[in-house]
Design a protein around this motif. Sequence first.
Motif, short mmCIF file in Angstrom:
data_model
loop_
_atom_site.label_atom_id
_atom_site.label_comp_id
_atom_site.label_asym_id
_atom_site.label_seq_id
_atom_site.Cartn_x
_atom_site.Cartn_y
_atom_site.Cartn_z
N ALA A 1 37.15 35.08 41.24
CA ALA A 1 37.03 35.09 39.79
C ALA A 1 36.19 35.92 39.13
CB ALA A 1 36.93 33.40 39.38
N LEU A 2 34.84 35.89 39.83
CA LEU A 2 33.82 36.82 39.16
C LEU A 2 34.30 38.35 39.20
CD1 LEU A 2 30.99 37.76 38.84
CD2 LEU A 2 30.48 37.89 41.17
N TYR B 1 31.99 43.53 46.75
CA TYR B 1 32.69 42.89 47.77
C TYR B 1 32.81 41.20 47.73
CZ TYR B 1 27.53 41.81 48.55
OH TYR B 1 26.32 41.32 48.24
N GLN B 2 32.39 40.82 46.58
CA GLN B 2 32.70 39.47 46.16
C GLN B 2 34.05 39.32 45.84
OE1 GLN B 2 30.83 36.73 46.14
NE2 GLN B 2 28.72 37.48 46.25
N VAL B 3 34.84 40.38 45.92
CA VAL B 3 36.33 40.25 45.68
C VAL B 3 36.88 39.27 46.79
CG1 VAL B 3 36.88 42.53 47.05
CG2 VAL B 3 38.40 41.41 45.62
N LEU B 4 36.14 39.38 48.16
CA LEU B 4 36.32 38.40 49.32
C LEU B 4 36.18 37.08 49.09
CD1 LEU B 4 35.43 40.96 51.97
CD2 LEU B 4 37.65 40.64 51.36
N HIS B 5 35.09 36.86 48.23
CA HIS B 5 34.52 35.50 48.20
C HIS B 5 34.71 34.89 46.88
CE1 HIS B 5 30.49 33.40 48.07
NE2 HIS B 5 31.10 32.57 48.91
N GLU B 6 34.55 35.54 45.94
CA GLU B 6 34.56 34.80 44.70
C GLU B 6 35.29 35.81 43.70
OE1 GLU B 6 32.72 32.04 43.96
OE2 GLU B 6 33.91 32.04 42.02
N TRP C 1 43.71 46.67 41.50
CA TRP C 1 44.25 45.55 41.65
C TRP C 1 44.28 44.55 40.69
CZ3 TRP C 1 43.55 40.51 43.67
CH2 TRP C 1 44.44 40.08 44.56
N PHE D 1 39.36 50.15 43.81
CA PHE D 1 40.39 48.78 44.30
C PHE D 1 40.13 47.76 43.08
CE2 PHE D 1 41.03 44.81 46.22
CZ PHE D 1 42.16 45.19 46.72
N GLY E 1 31.51 43.47 40.59
CA GLY E 1 31.69 42.43 41.24
C GLY E 1 31.67 42.67 43.01
N LEU F 1 35.77 51.02 46.24
CA LEU F 1 35.80 49.57 45.96
C LEU F 1 35.66 49.50 44.35
CD1 LEU F 1 35.64 46.67 47.09
CD2 LEU F 1 33.38 46.65 47.48
#
Lengths: 131, 287
Positions: free
Chosen positions: B200-201, B193-198, B234, B230, B191, B227
């Motif tokens: 749930a994905l 950098y979508q960790v910042l934006h989405e 996380w 992380f 997923g 990444l």
Amino acid sequence: MFLRSKGSEELIGRVKEISGQDPHLCMQCGTCGGNCTAREFMDFLPRQVVRMVQLGDARALRCRSIWICSTCLLCTVRCPRGIDVARMMEALRVINLRRGREALPVAKIPAGLLGQVPQMALVGGLRKLSA
Amino acid sequence: MEMPYFPGCTLYRKAENLDASTRSSLAALGVKLIELPRWTCCGAVVPLARDNYMGMVAAARILADAAKMGKTLATVCSFCYNVLKQVNYVMQRDPEARQKLNNYLEEGYRGEVRVIHALEICRQNPSLRAAKDRGSGYLRGLKVACYYGCTLLRPAAVALDDAENPAVMEEMVAVLGAEAVAYPLRTACCGSYQVLHEGALVAQKVREIIASASAAGAEVIITSCPLCQFNLDWWQERFSREDGGFRPVPVLYFTQLLGMALGVPPGDLGLERHLVDPRPLLSGAPL
Ligand code: SF4
Ligand code: SF4
């Protein structure tokens, strides 16, 4: 049904130019969407986004899918027609970003994550999703 | 042997343990990494828009500087590797982009540096097997899931190994005396950098990847991407807090496993920095 307009030709032309890809090579097989990392979170599958680009349908610019894409390139390496689908998704993003329409303003990044994520997530995410 | 080295910005902050474990484990193999005297962030992601030259300037600068130091440039972060290798590919093959970037940088770089990943250094290192035999051998039988993710393998033109069926990490694990488990999602995306934006994905991708690795019996996951590390770490820590029945799998850098096998002092590996603590699992080891 979608009817082409003058804007349609412009959209097709700009996506071709920015992505370097020919959307008309697509045979709508759906391999891209079947492999897509973000498929369950998209409003249109990559195959459908490519179809909209073929037709010059401006909904391709407004859909959520282009912002949910993680640029994993699974679509790109697996497309049987050799289309770099990820580049088409990026072209649709940058057409928006160059008009100031962004998906990730810094203020929207969850505060609990800001100090914790690796630097590459911030640089990468802001480059892909912010104007 | 000395080799010019580009650490990248994440390795100076959140992934200091990837930097330290890479330097120390490669040193144990006789490879001394020499950090470039000046460098910037590589840009993390390569621009996919053909007209975005600015997005390639930083990497072109780094490569042109590296060319003044030698023929190869070593790196270990999966993102840095991908960006440097892709921009290098452009500098080799695209005369228009090459000219634009060189004009801007006032350089005459033509893609002559070979970008090499720490995994490739291990693959071609004759002393890996011998060095491991000097180690303690306590990795014997440890079940390891090698997680490649995206940027070591895609696009195919810059892939470190076969883009669909890589083996370089599994081979290393086998040489170290541990056991690489086969599981389907080793080349899936976490997923990113979508960790910042989405978020749930990313949460869903992490669940799928962990379930896939666990079903194959993995006791530990290894990666070279800060990444991926992380995201997997996380979210698993979160799942464990929310659900007492969730069994997290520690996520290490491959260089930490390598360092342990080669007898690098544990203090140089930064194992304590991970959220899902790998130390209880590795307690047979002299930590
Ligand atoms: S995989 Fe390629 S040919 Fe098939 S639908 Fe996607 S873009 Fe079209
Ligand atoms: S690059 Fe984007 S569209 Fe293509 S498979 Fe990955 S997430 Fe889906």
